[in-house]
Design a protein around this motif. Structure first.
Motif, PDB file in Angstrom:
ATOM      1  N   SER A 165      -8.372 -19.800-115.655  1.00  0.00           N
ATOM      2  CA  SER A 165      -9.074 -18.589-116.079  1.00  0.00           C
ATOM      3  C   SER A 165     -10.530 -18.700-115.653  1.00  0.00           C
ATOM      4  N   ASP A 175      -7.336 -14.359-114.374  1.00  0.00           N
ATOM      5  CA  ASP A 175      -6.369 -15.395-114.768  1.00  0.00           C
ATOM      6  C   ASP A 175      -5.376 -15.578-113.630  1.00  0.00           C
ATOM      7  N   ILE A 265       1.235 -15.449-110.911  1.00  0.00           N
ATOM      8  CA  ILE A 265       0.858 -14.262-111.682  1.00  0.00           C
ATOM      9  C   ILE A 265      -0.667 -14.170-111.654  1.00  0.00           C
ATOM     10  N   SER A 267      -3.994 -11.925-112.866  1.00  0.00           N
ATOM     11  CA  SER A 267      -4.485 -10.886-113.766  1.00  0.00           C
ATOM     12  C   SER A 267      -5.982 -10.699-113.544  1.00  0.00           C
ATOM     13  N   ASN A 269      -9.068  -8.796-115.396  1.00  0.00           N
ATOM     14  CA  ASN A 269      -9.429  -8.160-116.664  1.00  0.00           C
ATOM     15  C   ASN A 269     -10.842  -7.581-116.546  1.00  0.00           C
ATOM     16  N   LYS A 282      -6.733  -3.826-117.322  1.00  0.00           N
ATOM     17  CA  LYS A 282      -6.207  -5.072-116.769  1.00  0.00           C
ATOM     18  C   LYS A 282      -5.155  -4.727-115.732  1.00  0.00           C
ATOM     19  N   VAL A 284      -2.166  -6.605-113.471  1.00  0.00           N
ATOM     20  CA  VAL A 284      -1.390  -7.845-113.397  1.00  0.00           C
ATOM     21  C   VAL A 284      -0.334  -7.696-112.309  1.00  0.00           C
ATOM     22  N   SER A 286       2.800  -9.970-110.293  1.00  0.00           N
ATOM     23  CA  SER A 286       3.626 -11.176-110.318  1.00  0.00           C
ATOM     24  C   SER A 286       4.609 -11.120-109.164  1.00  0.00           C
ATOM     25  N   ASN A 351       1.769  -4.374-113.185  1.00  0.00           N
ATOM     26  CA  ASN A 351       1.385  -3.677-114.419  1.00  0.00           C
ATOM     27  C   ASN A 351      -0.089  -3.289-114.363  1.00  0.00           C
ATOM     28  N   TRP A 352      -0.353  -2.081-114.810  1.00  0.00           N
ATOM     29  CA  TRP A 352      -1.739  -1.626-114.971  1.00  0.00           C
ATOM     30  C   TRP A 352      -1.914  -1.220-116.428  1.00  0.00           C
TER      31      TRP A 352
END
Length: 886
Positions: A165, A175, A265, A267, A269, A282, A284, A286, A351-352
């Protein structure tokens, strides 16, 4: 990131930071179609702001069966006794006399002596945790090696995880989670179970019912050997047994698998407080990459025929092996072969998130909006070569002629999209309400049925935060009531719990043999399964109410839950027959409905004892009740109320039931037998006999009500509605005293009728004919014999008749309740003076035991959690380990 059971199984325990089980409507519904049966939410470890801290763990585990192996429950002498008992029933001369019994007085052959070993495993791991205000990290490398309970059964797995992180500035952080593993599985070739679900239970059964009166190996002169020689002997029990189960395990053939997986993965933020206080977003992403290889290598077996040294004397003494009298076992294959199966799987998920969290006085709002998109697929290929030039496990040793080469390939693909929303409102930490939804789309369904909407709502009242409650004198310091309603989707088949095959809503064609025309072969195609043009989601709706209580400064806490879950539009087959010339099976439809109801109570007490509170302890207990039933299921008119077979209907009853004959007992005396014979009773067309079971006559032909003087399949009844446990419970404790720690957890079930079964189904068959008992029970002293008319079990007759134990009947139903010590942990932290001298942060040695003992009425047959009488045994384990940080 949505993952499957395989990814969960691949986790190492030390990777996991938190694990939650989402069961109620409100928490699970946000996961939509994947949450039909609940959610296991796993959070892996992340770094903390501290100087680098290394952790090393090492442990070794020993395993052994919770009960004696069935192979150790009989001897050659037992087989001789069994053979005489069968001959006595058949009225033929006894095959074994003093000579045979004397020969085996101190001699017996046991397959497990050659191939069994108690399993062992070891695990080593090294991790580092640390970081600064700007960046934190956690990394783990672990290795696990296992030796299975059969020789040639090996497994190894390497896990890697790195979670980093980084704080870019006050508003942006990143992350990066990297995980990877490789696992290798090596095992003997076993052709009798599907590769994807390798099950050694069939092998386990072979090993305990293999005759113990014939040697497996001899010397060149015929002397029996208790070790492997160049002269494997075929047991003389028919040509179908022209093989060696020992060579099956340790011989020159194998199946190897190699599986690797890499899953990053990322991320990003971003805090958007400068735009709107409390707003953040955020993103993300993967990606999952996986490759799989399975290699099979098969050679045939050659065994010497067993030849008795004196055909007119003791038939069990072997003569010298004759090279002109051998048998070859080909495992039902045309040629020895080598084949490879290779698959590459891939998947991504994006993902948003948009989050908003604010507090306005006593009002708090937490809102979430998410867009999700995912896709997955695979490419597979298969190649096989046959008839090797020499027994060598490489493809170049096999002919290149197409006659001996085979190949295949396939692909799969699927995708889904979702829009997710959730709003949580909290007033004064007293009144809490939440609404969430998930709008899911899945390519498994046709366009007009592709999307499903799954909402949920929940509310809670923290009564203990009310002024009137806080001003009152009460021992209760925490009291909350809550309720929730929610829906989730399910994309599983009714019969198998497998995912619905892709493109099931479309017409497809499949290969269907071929034909010769002239001197050429032409392949043919045929329509595939009938498409389901209206295929859609099954919907699971849950209602939950609960109560949380804390007493005596929360030393005692209690949670009480009740639930109702209703699943509708379940995909299943319709009971409609069509002419054979239709050429296809009818498509399944979304019509069935099933429901579950139950509750759960959990209690925990935490406290401290002794001076300076040196002793800390916790005691916990839980009790759960659940009952299922079918509400809608397509059945014939005979199953409807008033129909002759209504007792078999699923409607209103649990999925798992026991249906069979009601046993009235064993015919123990001649007087009983004479009375039944005088009544003219026939059981499956046979006269009753001494030592056999006899059953209740309740129906005639066509399930017509009323006895008809004969026992057959028309006389089956509903014997139990409790074929799965109605209640689960557990209790345990944690104790900490100075440097010592002790944890124990007991688990059990109640309200459970278990029917003793074997792999062919309920009951205990006498598979061995006149040769071997097959199952140890038929060689025991507990069976009926003329000398033991009070025996607990039917007489051995060497026939698979209902009267001899075959088939489902109430005679074999036992109380399946049990209580088991599931886990026991003992730890000792080394004294601080030792730690300081060794320049360590801390160090602990520990012991862990699982399945150490159990209490159950079923102990006479097998472990209560064992699948059936002849399946692979349940194991208990003993682990010793070291945990060091520096």
């Amino acid at each position: 990131m949505v993952r499957d059971k395989g990814a969960f199984d691949a986790l190492e325990a030390f990777e996991v930071d938190q694990m939650s089980f989402l069961k109620d409507a409100a928490t699970a519904s946000i996961y939509g179609s994947r949450a039909g049966n609940g959610v296991v939410l796993v959070t892996t470890r992340k770094g903390t702001q501290q100087k680098p801290t290394f952790n090393f763990q090492s442990n070794y585990t020993l395993g052994q069966p919770t009960m004696p192996l069935l192979s150790d429950l009989t001897t050659a002498t037992d087989e001789l006794i069994y053979q005489n008992r069968v001959a006595e029933f058949n009225g033929t001369p006894l095959p074994n006399g003093d000579e045979e019994f004397d020969y085996f007085r101190n001699r017996s052959y046991n397959v497990h002596d050659f191939i069994w070993r108690n399993p062992v495993s070891h695990r080593q791991s090294l991790s580092v945790n640390g970081g600064s205000e700007r960046i934190t990290y956690y990394s783990l490398l672990s290795y696990r090696g296992e030796q299975g309970s059969y020789k040639s059964l090996e497994h190894g797995k390497v896990n890697l995880r790195s979670n980093v992180s980084a704080k870019i500035n006050e508003s942006i952080s990143i992350d990066l989670n990297l995980s990877a593993y490789q696992q290798n599985g090596d095992r003997f070739y076993w052709p009798f179970t599907p590769d994807e679900d390798f099950d050694v239970s069939d092998l386990y059964r072979v090993t305990f019912n293999w005759p113990k009166t014939y040697p497996f190996y001899t010397e060149a002169d015929g002397t029996p050997a208790d070790y492997v020689t160049d002269f494997p002997v075929q047991t003389p029990m028919g040509s179908w047994l022209a093989w060696s189960v020992i060579d099956q395990v340790i011989g020159d053939r194998y199946i190897k698998t190699r599986e690797r997986q890499f899953n990053p993965i990322l991320s990003v933020n971003i805090k958007l407080d400068k735009v709107t206080p409390g707003l953040s977003t955020k993103v993300v992403g993967s990606y999952l990459g996986e490759d799989f290889m399975r290699k099979k290598y098969l050679t045939f077996q050659t065994n010497y025929q067993f030849i008795p040294a004196d055909p007119d004397g003791n038939r069990f003494i072997p003569a010298a092996p004759d090279p002109n009298r051998t048998n070859t076992f080909n495992f039902s294959q045309n040629q020895p072969f080598l084949d490879y199966e290779i698959r590459t799987n891939w998947a991504y998920q994006f993902n948003w998130f948009l989050n908003y969290t604010r507090t306005f006085g006593d009002h708090s709002i937490d809102a979430l909006a998410v867009y999700e998109q995912a896709e997955d697929g695979l490419f597979g290929a298969y190649a096989r070569g046959e008839n090797p030039i020499t027994n060598y496990d490489q493809m170049f040793a096999y002919p290149t002629d197409r006659q001996f080469r085979e190949a295949n390939g396939w692909e799969e693909i699927g995708s889904r999209q979702s829009v997710i929303g959730r709003v949580n409102y909290n007033y004064g930490n007293r009144y809490i309400a939440e609404f969430s939804f998930r709008y899911d789309g899945n390519t498994l369904f046709p366009e007009h049925q592709r999307w499903g909407f799954f909402p949920s709502v929940s509310a809670a009242w923290r009564i203990s935060e009310e002024a009137f409650f806080q001003n009152s004198e009460t021992a209760i310091n925490d009291l909350k009531i809550r309720a929730s309603y929610g829906t989730t989707g399910n994309d599983l088949m009714i019969s198998t719990d497998d995912r619905i095959p892709a493109f099931s809503y479309m017409n497809r064609y499949i290969n269907s043999g071929g034909y010769m025309f002239g001197d050429r072969y032409y392949g043919a195609i045929a329509p595939g399964p009938t498409p389901s043009p209206n295929l859609t989601w099954a919907t699971s709706t849950s209602y939950n109410v609960g109560l949380d209580v804390g007493v005596f400064n929360s030393k005692l806490t209690a949670t009480l839950d009740a639930f109702l879950r209703e699943e509708t539009n379940i995909l299943g087959p319709r009971l409609v027959s069509v002419p054979d010339n239709y050429g296809q099976a009818l498509a399944p439809e979304n019509y069935a409905a099933r429901s579950w109801r139950g509750g759960e109570l959990a209690l925990q007490w935490n406290d401290q004892l002794a001076a300076n509170n040196e002793i800390r302890y916790a005691v916990n207990a839980n009790l759960g009740f659940a009952k299922d039933r079918w509400d809608i299921y397509d059945e014939s008119a005979a199953y409807a109320p008033g129909g002759n077979r209504h007792f078999e209907s699923r409607i209103g009853l649990p999925h798992e039931r026991i249906i069979g004959l009601k046993a009235l007992g064993i015919i123990r005396t001649q007087e009983q037998l004479d009375e039944l014979l005088a009544q003219g009773l026939k059981q499956y067309g046979r006269d009753p006999y001494l030592g056999g079971l006899y059953f209740e006559d309740v129906r005639g032909d066509g399930f017509a009500p009323g006895p008809d003087g004969k026992i057959d399949g028309n006389d089956i009844q509903l014997l139990s509605k409790k074929a799965t446990p109605m209640m689960n419970y557990g209790f345990g404790f944690d104790i900490y005293y100075k440097n010592f720690s002790l944890q124990a957890h007991f688990q059990g079930v109640m309200g459970y009728d278990r029917i003793i079964s074997n792999q062919e189904g309920p009951g205990m068959r006498q598979h061995g004919g006149a040769i071997r008992p097959y199952y140890p029970i038929w060689a025991s002293d507990d069976v009926w014999t003329p000398e033991n008319p009070d025996g607990k079990y039917p007489r051995p007759i060497g026939q698979n008749w209902f009267e001899s134990g075959t088939g489902a009947s109430s005679f074999w139903i036992q109380n399946g309740a049990y209580l088991r010590l599931r886990t026991l942990n003992v730890g000792y932290a080394l004294p601080k003076s030792w730690i300081t001298a060794l320049k360590l942060n801390n160090a602990q040695i520990f012991f862990n035991g699982t399945n150490l003992f159990f209490l159950s009425a079923m102990r006479e047959f097998h472990d209560p959690e064992q699948k059936n009488y002849d399946s692979y045994p349940v194991m208990k384990t003993f682990t010793f380990g070291l945990d060091v940080s520096f």
